[in-house]
Design a protein around this motif. Structure first.
Motif, PDB file in Angstrom:
ATOM      1  N   ALA A  96       0.829  -1.206   0.000  1.00 56.16           N
ATOM      2  CA  ALA A  96       0.000   0.000   0.000  1.00 56.16           C
ATOM      3  C   ALA A  96       0.861   1.253   0.000  1.00 56.16           C
ATOM      4  O   ALA A  96       0.551   2.238  -0.683  1.00 56.16           O
ATOM      5  CB  ALA A  96      -0.933  -0.012   1.208  1.00 56.16           C
TER       6      ALA A  96
ATOM      7  N   THR B  15       0.896   4.212  -2.781  1.00 57.83           N
ATOM      8  CA  THR B  15       0.709   5.631  -2.456  1.00 57.83           C
ATOM      9  C   THR B  15       1.862   6.472  -2.998  1.00 57.83           C
ATOM     10  O   THR B  15       1.650   7.552  -3.568  1.00 57.83           O
ATOM     11  CB  THR B  15       0.602   5.816  -0.933  1.00 57.83           C
ATOM     12  OG1 THR B  15      -0.542   5.091  -0.457  1.00 57.83           O
ATOM     13  CG2 THR B  15       0.478   7.280  -0.563  1.00 57.83           C
TER      14      THR B  15
ATOM     15  N   ARG C  49       1.447   6.914  -6.718  1.00 57.84           N
ATOM     16  CA  ARG C  49       0.410   7.900  -7.055  1.00 57.84           C
ATOM     17  C   ARG C  49       0.908   9.322  -6.838  1.00 57.84           C
ATOM     18  O   ARG C  49       0.679  10.209  -7.665  1.00 57.84           O
ATOM     19  CB  ARG C  49      -0.855   7.651  -6.218  1.00 57.84           C
ATOM     20  CG  ARG C  49      -1.703   6.487  -6.684  1.00 57.84           C
ATOM     21  CD  ARG C  49      -3.076   6.517  -6.035  1.00 57.84           C
ATOM     22  NE  ARG C  49      -2.983   6.349  -4.591  1.00 57.84           N
ATOM     23  CZ  ARG C  49      -2.956   5.170  -3.970  1.00 57.84           C
ATOM     24  NH1 ARG C  49      -3.009   4.060  -4.688  1.00 57.84           N
ATOM     25  NH2 ARG C  49      -2.881   5.104  -2.666  1.00 57.84           N
TER      26      ARG C  49
ATOM     27  N   GLN D 115      -5.193   0.599 -11.802  1.00 59.92           N
ATOM     28  CA  GLN D 115      -5.616   0.139 -10.479  1.00 59.92           C
ATOM     29  C   GLN D 115      -5.293   1.191  -9.415  1.00 59.92           C
ATOM     30  O   GLN D 115      -6.128   1.491  -8.547  1.00 59.92           O
ATOM     31  CB  GLN D 115      -4.902  -1.180 -10.150  1.00 59.92           C
ATOM     32  CG  GLN D 115      -5.168  -1.699  -8.742  1.00 59.92           C
ATOM     33  CD  GLN D 115      -4.305  -2.913  -8.417  1.00 59.92           C
ATOM     34  OE1 GLN D 115      -3.856  -3.627  -9.304  1.00 59.92           O
ATOM     35  NE2 GLN D 115      -4.060  -3.123  -7.139  1.00 59.92           N
ATOM     36  N   LEU D 116      -4.095   1.776  -9.494  1.00 63.55           N
ATOM     37  CA  LEU D 116      -3.688   2.762  -8.499  1.00 63.55           C
ATOM     38  C   LEU D 116      -4.459   4.077  -8.645  1.00 63.55           C
ATOM     39  O   LEU D 116      -4.827   4.702  -7.645  1.00 63.55           O
ATOM     40  CB  LEU D 116      -2.182   3.032  -8.613  1.00 63.55           C
ATOM     41  CG  LEU D 116      -1.258   1.869  -8.227  1.00 63.55           C
ATOM     42  CD1 LEU D 116       0.185   2.213  -8.545  1.00 63.55           C
ATOM     43  CD2 LEU D 116      -1.412   1.529  -6.753  1.00 63.55           C
TER      44      LEU D 116
ATOM     45  N   TRP E 235      -7.440   4.547  -9.791  1.00 66.16           N
ATOM     46  CA  TRP E 235      -8.843   4.445  -9.370  1.00 66.16           C
ATOM     47  C   TRP E 235      -8.987   4.910  -7.928  1.00 66.16           C
ATOM     48  O   TRP E 235     -10.039   5.394  -7.510  1.00 66.16           O
ATOM     49  CB  TRP E 235      -9.340   3.000  -9.476  1.00 66.16           C
ATOM     50  CG  TRP E 235      -9.849   2.593 -10.826  1.00 66.16           C
ATOM     51  CD1 TRP E 235      -9.396   1.552 -11.578  1.00 66.16           C
ATOM     52  CD2 TRP E 235     -10.906   3.191 -11.582  1.00 66.16           C
ATOM     53  NE1 TRP E 235     -10.091   1.477 -12.760  1.00 66.16           N
ATOM     54  CE2 TRP E 235     -11.030   2.466 -12.790  1.00 66.16           C
ATOM     55  CE3 TRP E 235     -11.758   4.271 -11.356  1.00 66.16           C
ATOM     56  CZ2 TRP E 235     -11.963   2.788 -13.770  1.00 66.16           C
ATOM     57  CZ3 TRP E 235     -12.685   4.599 -12.331  1.00 66.16           C
ATOM     58  CH2 TRP E 235     -12.779   3.859 -13.524  1.00 66.16           C
ATOM     59  N   GLU E 236      -7.928   4.731  -7.149  1.00 67.28           N
ATOM     60  CA  GLU E 236      -7.997   5.052  -5.721  1.00 67.28           C
ATOM     61  C   GLU E 236      -7.700   6.522  -5.441  1.00 67.28           C
ATOM     62  O   GLU E 236      -7.786   6.961  -4.286  1.00 67.28           O
ATOM     63  CB  GLU E 236      -6.999   4.164  -4.965  1.00 67.28           C
ATOM     64  CG  GLU E 236      -7.241   2.674  -5.179  1.00 67.28           C
ATOM     65  CD  GLU E 236      -6.085   1.811  -4.681  1.00 67.28           C
ATOM     66  OE1 GLU E 236      -5.255   2.339  -3.917  1.00 67.28           O
ATOM     67  OE2 GLU E 236      -6.016   0.630  -5.062  1.00 67.28           O
ATOM     68  N   ARG E 237      -7.306   7.261  -6.474  1.00 70.30           N
ATOM     69  CA  ARG E 237      -6.963   8.659  -6.270  1.00 70.30           C
ATOM     70  C   ARG E 237      -8.236   9.491  -6.080  1.00 70.30           C
ATOM     71  O   ARG E 237      -9.257   9.255  -6.721  1.00 70.30           O
ATOM     72  CB  ARG E 237      -6.163   9.178  -7.463  1.00 70.30           C
ATOM     73  CG  ARG E 237      -5.376  10.437  -7.171  1.00 70.30           C
ATOM     74  CD  ARG E 237      -4.327  10.685  -8.224  1.00 70.30           C
ATOM     75  NE  ARG E 237      -4.906  10.841  -9.555  1.00 70.30           N
ATOM     76  CZ  ARG E 237      -4.220  11.251 -10.612  1.00 70.30           C
ATOM     77  NH1 ARG E 237      -2.935  11.521 -10.476  1.00 70.30           N
ATOM     78  NH2 ARG E 237      -4.786  11.377 -11.795  1.00 70.30           N
ATOM     79  N   LYS E 238      -8.166  10.501  -5.240  1.00 65.76           N
ATOM     80  CA  LYS E 238      -9.365  11.292  -4.920  1.00 65.76           C
ATOM     81  C   LYS E 238      -9.891  12.034  -6.141  1.00 65.76           C
ATOM     82  O   LYS E 238     -11.094  12.103  -6.364  1.00 65.76           O
ATOM     83  CB  LYS E 238      -9.051  12.282  -3.793  1.00 65.76           C
ATOM     84  CG  LYS E 238      -8.863  11.623  -2.441  1.00 65.76           C
ATOM     85  CD  LYS E 238      -8.629  12.647  -1.354  1.00 65.76           C
ATOM     86  CE  LYS E 238      -8.443  11.972   0.004  1.00 65.76           C
ATOM     87  NZ  LYS E 238      -8.209  12.959   1.082  1.00 65.76           N
TER      88      LYS E 238
ATOM     89  N   ASP F 153     -10.722  11.518  -9.128  1.00 68.24           N
ATOM     90  CA  ASP F 153     -10.938  10.296  -9.883  1.00 68.24           C
ATOM     91  C   ASP F 153     -11.441  10.577 -11.292  1.00 68.24           C
ATOM     92  O   ASP F 153     -11.350  11.671 -11.815  1.00 68.24           O
ATOM     93  CB  ASP F 153     -11.889   9.360  -9.128  1.00 68.24           C
ATOM     94  CG  ASP F 153     -13.252  10.022  -8.903  1.00 68.24           C
ATOM     95  OD1 ASP F 153     -13.466  11.139  -9.449  1.00 68.24           O
ATOM     96  OD2 ASP F 153     -14.085   9.437  -8.203  1.00 68.24           O
TER      97      ASP F 153
END
Length: 374
Positions: free
Chosen positions: A92, A96, A99, A148-149, A151-154, A156
């Protein structure tokens, strides 16, 4: 057999801890854009290994023991099972860091730059454009992981879509993305980055006072960008519609560039030269008009050569296309005019001042104008 497995787990745990500690250190060190690829390499490798790590360490289950990780109880598991949690947390942290690093790269590309301070490489292209295109080409090798990474970003997909949808910098509808909800995060980021590059190129091109140089500059870059996209996995991310749109722009600039040579051809029109074919006797005013037309053509041709040779066209294919295009427009007109009227200046003093080029000379100069750079 259980004892052998325990011994193996003990030995493996020490090595794995060292590797995870190293990965953690990499994740928290100072960020640089180039670091992204190492982070993604490590992320993919660890992501691939985590199922095996879980399988290995969770075999040592001891329901009478509770492991504590970072002060938090991880349930009733064996003394080694927390290693799977450590690996997941390290994964994780690598994600991070990746990103954040990519966001820093995006910020660098999207920020406003003074066009006059954008440096050119020895290939006649903006160093920023070459850097960004090579960066994105390498990044496209990690498209699945990056999607994949991201998608988790704010900020989006929805935020990215709103920032790049609508009209392009040229005012044309963005049909390649408009109304299409299927683009993945990395594709959306690339659309935004390519849009930013186009705006920077447009701003830089306006610094050239000569329209022909401005068009050459833009063609040189759009052709380079298009080739990078078509010959890499960026094609999958941007799509064929983007490539078509880029080709349309390239053709538009090519058409405009051709027009900068049109005035040269106008000097070869036979207006006022009422000479029947085969005639050898002409009056002085007609002879002077022939001299003036050759002289004006020479001056305009040499000015274009001098001006346009100041910009490098580095791609061989583009050089060939430009040579064919310009030569096909100028050479037939010059060959016809030269063939009809050069004999009428045979007796003129300093004839070479007016008839400075044979058709073959002209073709050679045009070829060298573009080919010297490739």
């Amino acid at each position: 057999e259980l004892s052998a497995l325990s011994c193996f787990v003990d030995v493996t745990k020490r090595t794995l801890l060292e590797l995870l500690t190293f990965a953690d250190a990499v994740a928290v060190t100072e960020f640089s854009h180039e670091k992204l690829f190492k982070l993604l390499d490590m992320y993919e490798c660890l992501h691939h290994l985590i199922p095996a790590i879980r399988s290995l360490f969770e075999q040592q289950e001891d329901c009478s023991t509770g492991a504590r990780v970072s002060g938090t109880t991880v349930g009733l598991v064996g003394p080694h099972a927390y290693m799977a949690t450590e690996a997941s947390e390290t994964l994780a942290r690598l994600g991070t860091a990746a990103r954040i690093t990519f966001s820093g790269f995006e910020t660098m590309v999207l920020r406003h730059d003074d066009p006059s301070k954008m440096a050119l490489s020895d290939r006649g292209r903006l160093r920023l454009v070459e850097y960004v295109m090579n960066y994105l080409r390498f990044l496209s090798d990690f498209m699945n992981t990056m999607n994949q990474l991201l998608w988790e970003r704010k900020d989006d997909q929805t935020a990215n879509m709103s920032s790049i949808s609508g009209a392009s910098s040229s005012g044309q509808p963005r049909n390649d993305i408009e109304g299409n909800q299927d683009f993945k995060p990395l594709s959306l980021s690339m659309f935004r980055l390519m849009e930013a590059l186009e705006k920077k190129l447009d701003a830089k091109s306006k610094l050239y006072k000569d329209l022909g140089l401005s068009c050459l500059f833009l063609m040189n870059h759009l052709h380079y960008i298009g080739q990078k996209v078509k010959n890499s996995d960026m094609r999958k991310l941007l799509g064929d519609e983007w490539i078509k749109r880029n080709n349309v722009k390239l053709k538009q600039y090519h058409t405009t560039y051709r027009k900068t040579w049109v005035n040269i051809v106008t000097f070869l029109k036979e207006d006022g030269l009422n000479i029947s074919r085969g005639s050898t006797n002409i009056d002085n005013s007609t002879r002077n008009l022939i001299k003036d037309k050759f002289k004006a053509f020479n001056a305009a041709f040499e000015e274009n050569l001098r001006t346009h040779s100041g910009l490098l066209v580095s791609d061989h294919q583009l050089c060939v296309e430009l040579t064919i295009s310009v030569t096909a427009m100028i050479l037939p007109a010059y060959r016809s005019f030269h063939g009809r009227f050069h004999n009428h200046l045979d007796m003129v003093k300093h004839k070479e001042k007016y008839i400075k080029y044979t058709p073959e000379d002209l073709e050679s100069h045009l070829s060298n104008l573009f080919e010297k750079a490739s």
